[in-house]
Design a protein around this motif. Structure first.
Motif, short mmCIF file in Angstrom:
data_model
loop_
_atom_site.label_atom_id
_atom_site.label_comp_id
_atom_site.label_asym_id
_atom_site.label_seq_id
_atom_site.Cartn_x
_atom_site.Cartn_y
_atom_site.Cartn_z
N ASP A 197 0.86 -1.18 0.00
CA ASP A 197 0.00 0.00 0.00
C ASP A 197 0.89 1.23 0.00
OD1 ASP A 197 -2.25 -1.61 0.17
OD2 ASP A 197 -2.49 -1.34 2.34
N VAL A 198 0.42 2.33 -0.58
CA VAL A 198 1.14 3.59 -0.50
C VAL A 198 0.21 4.62 0.13
CG1 VAL A 198 0.49 4.27 -2.85
CG2 VAL A 198 2.47 5.33 -1.77
N ILE A 199 0.73 5.42 1.06
CA ILE A 199 -0.11 6.36 1.79
C ILE A 199 0.62 7.69 1.97
CG2 ILE A 199 -1.19 4.46 3.05
CD1 ILE A 199 0.34 5.33 5.53
N GLY A 200 -0.15 8.74 2.24
CA GLY A 200 0.45 10.04 2.50
C GLY A 200 -0.61 11.07 2.83
N GLU A 201 -0.18 12.15 3.45
CA GLU A 201 -1.05 13.27 3.77
C GLU A 201 -0.57 14.51 3.04
OE1 GLU A 201 -2.22 16.10 7.60
OE2 GLU A 201 -0.18 15.47 7.15
N SER A 202 -1.51 15.36 2.60
CA SER A 202 -1.17 16.65 2.02
C SER A 202 -0.25 16.47 0.81
CB SER A 202 -0.54 17.53 3.10
OG SER A 202 -0.50 18.88 2.72
N LEU A 203 0.96 17.02 0.84
CA LEU A 203 1.89 16.82 -0.27
C LEU A 203 2.19 15.34 -0.46
CD1 LEU A 203 3.95 17.70 -2.39
CD2 LEU A 203 5.58 18.12 -0.54
N GLY A 204 2.29 14.60 0.64
CA GLY A 204 2.53 13.17 0.52
C GLY A 204 1.41 12.46 -0.23
N GLY A 205 0.18 12.97 -0.07
CA GLY A 205 -0.94 12.40 -0.80
C GLY A 205 -0.87 12.70 -2.28
N LYS A 206 -0.37 13.88 -2.62
CA LYS A 206 -0.18 14.21 -4.04
C LYS A 206 0.83 13.26 -4.67
CE LYS A 206 1.89 17.62 -7.11
NZ LYS A 206 2.66 18.88 -7.23
N VAL A 207 1.95 13.05 -4.01
CA VAL A 207 2.99 12.18 -4.56
C VAL A 207 2.47 10.74 -4.66
CG1 VAL A 207 5.35 11.35 -4.29
CG2 VAL A 207 4.77 13.68 -3.61
N ALA A 208 1.70 10.31 -3.66
CA ALA A 208 1.12 8.96 -3.70
C ALA A 208 0.21 8.80 -4.92
CB ALA A 208 0.35 8.69 -2.42
N GLN A 209 -0.58 9.83 -5.22
CA GLN A 209 -1.45 9.77 -6.41
C GLN A 209 -0.62 9.69 -7.69
OE1 GLN A 209 -5.23 12.32 -6.40
NE2 GLN A 209 -3.95 13.37 -4.91
N GLN A 210 0.45 10.46 -7.75
CA GLN A 210 1.31 10.43 -8.93
C GLN A 210 1.95 9.06 -9.12
OE1 GLN A 210 3.82 13.77 -7.86
NE2 GLN A 210 2.73 15.16 -9.24
N ILE A 211 2.33 8.44 -8.00
CA ILE A 211 2.94 7.11 -8.08
C ILE A 211 1.95 6.07 -8.58
CG2 ILE A 211 3.85 5.21 -6.69
CD1 ILE A 211 5.28 7.28 -4.96
N VAL A 212 0.75 6.04 -7.99
CA VAL A 212 -0.21 5.01 -8.38
C VAL A 212 -0.75 5.27 -9.77
CG1 VAL A 212 -2.29 6.09 -7.42
CG2 VAL A 212 -2.12 3.59 -7.54
N ALA A 213 -0.79 6.53 -10.20
CA ALA A 213 -1.24 6.83 -11.56
C ALA A 213 -0.23 6.34 -12.60
CB ALA A 213 -1.48 8.33 -11.72
N LYS A 214 1.05 6.38 -12.25
CA LYS A 214 2.09 5.96 -13.19
C LYS A 214 2.38 4.46 -13.08
CE LYS A 214 6.65 7.26 -14.92
NZ LYS A 214 7.78 8.24 -14.81
N TYR A 215 2.19 3.90 -11.89
CA TYR A 215 2.49 2.48 -11.67
C TYR A 215 1.26 1.78 -11.08
CZ TYR A 215 7.23 4.33 -12.12
OH TYR A 215 8.37 4.97 -12.57
N PRO A 216 0.13 1.81 -11.78
CA PRO A 216 -1.13 1.31 -11.19
C PRO A 216 -1.17 -0.18 -10.92
CG PRO A 216 -1.42 1.75 -13.52
CD PRO A 216 -0.06 2.30 -13.16
N ASP A 217 -0.35 -0.94 -11.62
CA ASP A 217 -0.43 -2.40 -11.52
C ASP A 217 0.43 -2.97 -10.40
OD1 ASP A 217 -2.17 -2.44 -13.71
OD2 ASP A 217 -0.49 -2.56 -15.14
#
Length: 278
Positions: free
Chosen positions: A132-152
């Motif tokens: 799982d990847v998690i984060g708050e605030s800026l960390g949440g933005k980076v988490a979204q970018q990671i899962v969007a690029k590496y969804p599988d």
């Protein structure tokens, strides 16, 4: 999906992940404080019975994350990404700032790739134990970018009061099992940039809903009127309002007794965001 509570739709580990992703100032000097805003050592055990497996950091961009593995049970490994600045010590603010205010920037995402965080995610996926990847605030933005690029490569993504990402990224994302949690009355996440959010399950959380105390807080924030010039006599009100909003942004909610958790859709989220500017 064995990580979803069927009656509520909530992620089964959301209360654990909230403690991981958000600061807990009252426990600042406790060595096992689970917050990502506190630096930990390799092999250290934190609350929730997780061990710090690896630390990923890039001093150029401010990116900081820890991989944590459970010591027992069937929980997955988790990558915890730090939000804006560090509470103790309070550093990396200048490095973080560009990624905070510009939704399209991916400096910290690229740091995650260069310092080994993405390799760690892939290794656990190929071993049959996706993280799982998690984060708050800026960390949440980076988490979204990671899962969007590496969804599988990920099992799920859980983020709290996250900043937005580029609109195109949100529109084209094929990521699954994404959980957004926004505190009732949240404003900082929506003030920071004009980005959007990748599709997922969305919750608005609070300790007691729109009770009388919440209404007093909201009245204080509205009186402050942050835009433009304001009379000097309102300085104290502005300071109080900022403190209320900061506390709301970082508040531990899901670990309180009987928190109010309401699922909303993307249309309601847009209304929620728009209302936060008034």
């Amino acid at each position: 999906m064995n990580f979803v509570d069927r009656p509520t739709g909530r992620h089964l580990l959301d209360s654990v992940y909230e403690k991981f992703a958000k600061p807990q100032l009252h426990d600042t000097f406790k060595p096992n404080n689970p917050s990502i805003y506190i630096r930990h050592e390799l092999g250290q055990v934190v609350d929730g019975d997780y061990t710090i497996e690896k630390v990923f950091e890039d001093s150029r961009t401010g990116f900081y994350a820890e991989s944590r593995v459970p010591n027992s049970g069937n929980h997955p490994p988790v990558l915890v990404i730090r939000g804006y600045g560090s509470w103790y010590p309070f550093d990396r603010v200048l490095e973080d700032t560009p990624d905070v205010f510009m939704a399209k920037l991916e400096r910290q995402l690229k740091s995650a790739e260069t310092v080994g965080a993405i390799d760690w995610i892939k290794q656990h996926f190929h071993s049959g134990n996706p993280a799982d990847v998690i984060g708050e605030s800026l960390g949440g933005k980076v988490a979204q970018q990671i899962v969007a690029k590496y969804p599988d490569y990920l099992r799920s993504t859980v983020i709290f009061n996250s900043l937005g990402v580029a609109e195109k990224l949100a529109e084209t994302s094929t990521a699954k099992n994404v959980f957004h949690y926004f505190t009732l009355g949240e404003r900082y996440a929506f003030w920071a940039n004009e980005g959007d959010y990748i599709p997922g399950t969305i919750f608005v959380i609070s300790q007691q809903g729109e009770n009388w105390w919440y209404k007093i807080e909201e009245a204080t924030v509205r009186i402050a009127r942050f835009e433009g010039k304001f009379p000097k006599r309102r300085v104290l009100v502005v300071i109080l309002a900022q403190w209320l909003l900061l506390n709301r942004h970082n508040a531990i909610v899901l670990n309180n007794q009987k928190p109010v958790v309401v699922e909303i859709d993307r249309t309601q989220l847009q209304i929620f965001r728009k209302n936060r500017f008034t």
